[in-house]
Design a protein around this motif. Sequence first.
Motif, mmCIF file in Angstrom:
data_model
loop_
_atom_site.group_PDB
_atom_site.id
_atom_site.type_symbol
_atom_site.label_atom_id
_atom_site.label_comp_id
_atom_site.label_asym_id
_atom_site.label_seq_id
_atom_site.Cartn_x
_atom_site.Cartn_y
_atom_site.Cartn_z
ATOM 1 N N VAL A 1 79.578 -2.028 -12.067
ATOM 2 C CA VAL A 1 78.746 -1.074 -11.315
ATOM 3 C C VAL A 1 77.805 -1.722 -10.309
ATOM 4 C CG1 VAL A 1 78.873 0.707 -13.099
ATOM 5 C CG2 VAL A 1 76.969 -0.891 -13.110
ATOM 6 N N GLU A 2 77.390 -2.959 -10.533
ATOM 7 C CA GLU A 2 76.426 -3.606 -9.638
ATOM 8 C C GLU A 2 77.159 -4.464 -8.598
ATOM 9 O OE1 GLU A 2 72.670 -3.998 -12.737
ATOM 10 O OE2 GLU A 2 73.877 -5.764 -12.323
ATOM 11 N N ARG A 3 77.937 -3.812 -7.770
ATOM 12 C CA ARG A 3 78.688 -4.517 -6.721
ATOM 13 C C ARG A 3 78.881 -3.567 -5.554
ATOM 14 N NH1 ARG A 3 84.111 -3.002 -6.929
ATOM 15 N NH2 ARG A 3 84.649 -1.806 -8.770
ATOM 16 N N GLU A 4 79.152 -4.142 -4.384
ATOM 17 C CA GLU A 4 79.386 -3.348 -3.182
ATOM 18 C C GLU A 4 78.280 -2.311 -2.974
ATOM 19 O OE1 GLU A 4 83.331 -1.782 -3.556
ATOM 20 O OE2 GLU A 4 84.194 -3.760 -3.891
ATOM 21 N N LEU A 5 77.046 -2.773 -3.140
ATOM 22 C CA LEU A 5 75.890 -1.884 -3.055
ATOM 23 C C LEU A 5 75.480 -1.623 -1.617
ATOM 24 C CD1 LEU A 5 73.687 -3.527 -5.844
ATOM 25 C CD2 LEU A 5 75.167 -1.526 -6.074
ATOM 26 N N THR A 6 74.780 -0.515 -1.434
ATOM 27 C CA THR A 6 74.148 -0.192 -0.160
ATOM 28 C C THR A 6 72.654 -0.422 -0.313
ATOM 29 O OG1 THR A 6 75.842 1.419 0.418
ATOM 30 C CG2 THR A 6 73.722 1.622 1.549
ATOM 31 N N PHE A 7 72.114 -1.345 0.473
ATOM 32 C CA PHE A 7 70.702 -1.674 0.423
ATOM 33 C C PHE A 7 69.895 -0.511 0.994
ATOM 34 C CE2 PHE A 7 66.835 -3.491 2.246
ATOM 35 C CZ PHE A 7 66.331 -4.162 1.147
ATOM 36 N N LEU A 8 68.873 -0.062 0.246
ATOM 37 C CA LEU A 8 68.044 1.063 0.681
ATOM 38 C C LEU A 8 66.675 0.638 1.180
ATOM 39 C CD1 LEU A 8 68.866 3.591 -2.190
ATOM 40 C CD2 LEU A 8 69.909 3.439 0.098
ATOM 41 N N GLY A 9 66.113 -0.422 0.605
ATOM 42 C CA GLY A 9 64.804 -0.849 1.072
ATOM 43 C C GLY A 9 64.068 -1.707 0.076
ATOM 44 N N LEU A 10 62.844 -2.049 0.464
ATOM 45 C CA LEU A 10 61.934 -2.828 -0.370
ATOM 46 C C LEU A 10 60.764 -1.954 -0.775
ATOM 47 C CD1 LEU A 10 61.738 -6.121 1.739
ATOM 48 C CD2 LEU A 10 63.068 -5.752 -0.355
ATOM 49 N N ILE A 11 60.272 -2.179 -1.954
ATOM 50 C CA ILE A 11 59.060 -1.521 -2.426
ATOM 51 C C ILE A 11 58.051 -2.629 -2.703
ATOM 52 C CG2 ILE A 11 58.015 -0.136 -4.257
ATOM 53 C CD1 ILE A 11 60.813 1.068 -4.732
ATOM 54 N N ALA A 12 56.916 -2.597 -2.015
ATOM 55 C CA ALA A 12 55.872 -3.604 -2.196
ATOM 56 C C ALA A 12 54.692 -2.950 -2.907
ATOM 57 C CB ALA A 12 55.446 -4.170 -0.848
ATOM 58 N N MET A 13 54.283 -3.563 -4.014
ATOM 59 C CA MET A 13 53.234 -2.979 -4.846
ATOM 60 C C MET A 13 52.062 -3.943 -4.985
ATOM 61 S SD MET A 13 55.814 -1.705 -7.825
ATOM 62 C CE MET A 13 56.725 -3.232 -7.685
ATOM 63 N N LEU A 14 50.873 -3.408 -4.887
ATOM 64 C CA LEU A 14 49.676 -4.199 -5.105
ATOM 65 C C LEU A 14 49.339 -4.155 -6.590
ATOM 66 C CD1 LEU A 14 47.330 -5.832 -3.969
ATOM 67 C CD2 LEU A 14 46.130 -3.678 -3.556
ATOM 68 N N ASP A 15 49.287 -5.313 -7.199
ATOM 69 C CA ASP A 15 48.949 -5.429 -8.618
ATOM 70 C C ASP A 15 47.924 -6.551 -8.733
ATOM 71 O OD1 ASP A 15 48.888 -5.257 -11.361
ATOM 72 O OD2 ASP A 15 50.810 -6.262 -11.664
ATOM 73 N N PRO A 16 46.682 -6.252 -8.307
ATOM 74 C CA PRO A 16 45.683 -7.326 -8.254
ATOM 75 C C PRO A 16 45.294 -7.816 -9.649
ATOM 76 C CG PRO A 16 44.656 -5.201 -7.859
ATOM 77 C CD PRO A 16 46.131 -4.962 -7.959
ATOM 78 N N PRO A 17 44.884 -9.091 -9.718
ATOM 79 C CA PRO A 17 44.370 -9.586 -11.002
ATOM 80 C C PRO A 17 43.144 -8.776 -11.411
ATOM 81 C CG PRO A 17 44.705 -11.384 -9.438
ATOM 82 C CD PRO A 17 44.871 -10.099 -8.681
ATOM 83 N N ARG A 18 42.902 -8.693 -12.699
ATOM 84 C CA ARG A 18 41.722 -7.974 -13.173
ATOM 85 C C ARG A 18 40.453 -8.671 -12.684
ATOM 86 N NH1 ARG A 18 42.937 -7.038 -19.449
ATOM 87 N NH2 ARG A 18 43.857 -9.089 -19.230
ATOM 88 N N ALA A 19 39.396 -7.913 -12.553
ATOM 89 C CA ALA A 19 38.141 -8.413 -11.992
ATOM 90 C C ALA A 19 37.609 -9.632 -12.755
ATOM 91 C CB ALA A 19 37.100 -7.294 -11.975
ATOM 92 N N GLU A 20 37.799 -9.686 -14.054
ATOM 93 C CA GLU A 20 37.234 -10.767 -14.866
ATOM 94 C C GLU A 20 38.014 -12.082 -14.762
ATOM 95 O OE1 GLU A 20 39.734 -8.144 -17.673
ATOM 96 O OE2 GLU A 20 38.321 -7.805 -16.043
ATOM 97 N N VAL A 21 39.149 -12.076 -14.082
ATOM 98 C CA VAL A 21 39.969 -13.283 -13.983
ATOM 99 C C VAL A 21 39.245 -14.391 -13.228
ATOM 100 C CG1 VAL A 21 42.085 -14.246 -12.983
ATOM 101 C CG2 VAL A 21 42.166 -12.110 -14.266
ATOM 102 N N ALA A 22 38.613 -14.070 -12.103
ATOM 103 C CA ALA A 22 37.933 -15.094 -11.301
ATOM 104 C C ALA A 22 36.871 -15.821 -12.121
ATOM 105 C CB ALA A 22 37.313 -14.463 -10.055
#
Length: 174
Positions: free
Chosen positions: A126-147
């Motif tokens: 099933v994972e062959r001859e695919l049609t590329f649809l796009g990229l999804i970019a997500m912001l997942d910032p580190p938690r505030a206490e990490v710094a």
Amino acid sequence: ARKGQLDLQEITRQTPRLHELPFDSRRKRMSTVHQLTVGGQQSDIPYPQSLASELRQIVYVKGAPKEVLSLCTHLRLHGQTCALDDKQRARVITANDNYARAGLRVLAIAQRVLSDTPQTWTPETVERELTFLGLIAMLDPPRAEVAEAVDKCHRAGIRIIMITGDYGLTAESI
């Protein structure tokens, strides 16, 4: 989906899930297979008219951009499907790298219309001859206490090593 005002219950009714190939860290992707006809009626979800009479099932793939892109032979662009060439592949990888350098986590999405039901549901069938649809970019910032935690470690003489499954440029940015 909610932000885009999509009715998830209606989409689920129109395209029930038949099978799932779960995420695998070796493949760096996952896939779902959906039925596109309900009660003998064509799904109301828009697809190219040229495919309307052939649609039976569709595979949706999401995962690491380079891995998903390597399985694609076509690209969906401005409502049209066309062959995916090296120039377009390079543009996708450049966009991916730009998002990653900005610290965003990036997924690629692709699809494949199945004209026949495979005898086995495997990545190879099933994972062959695919049609590329796009990229999804997500912001997942580190938690505030990490710094503060990193600063305390440095002051204590502790060397920090980050181990991650993220794309290298994303990890470097973070």
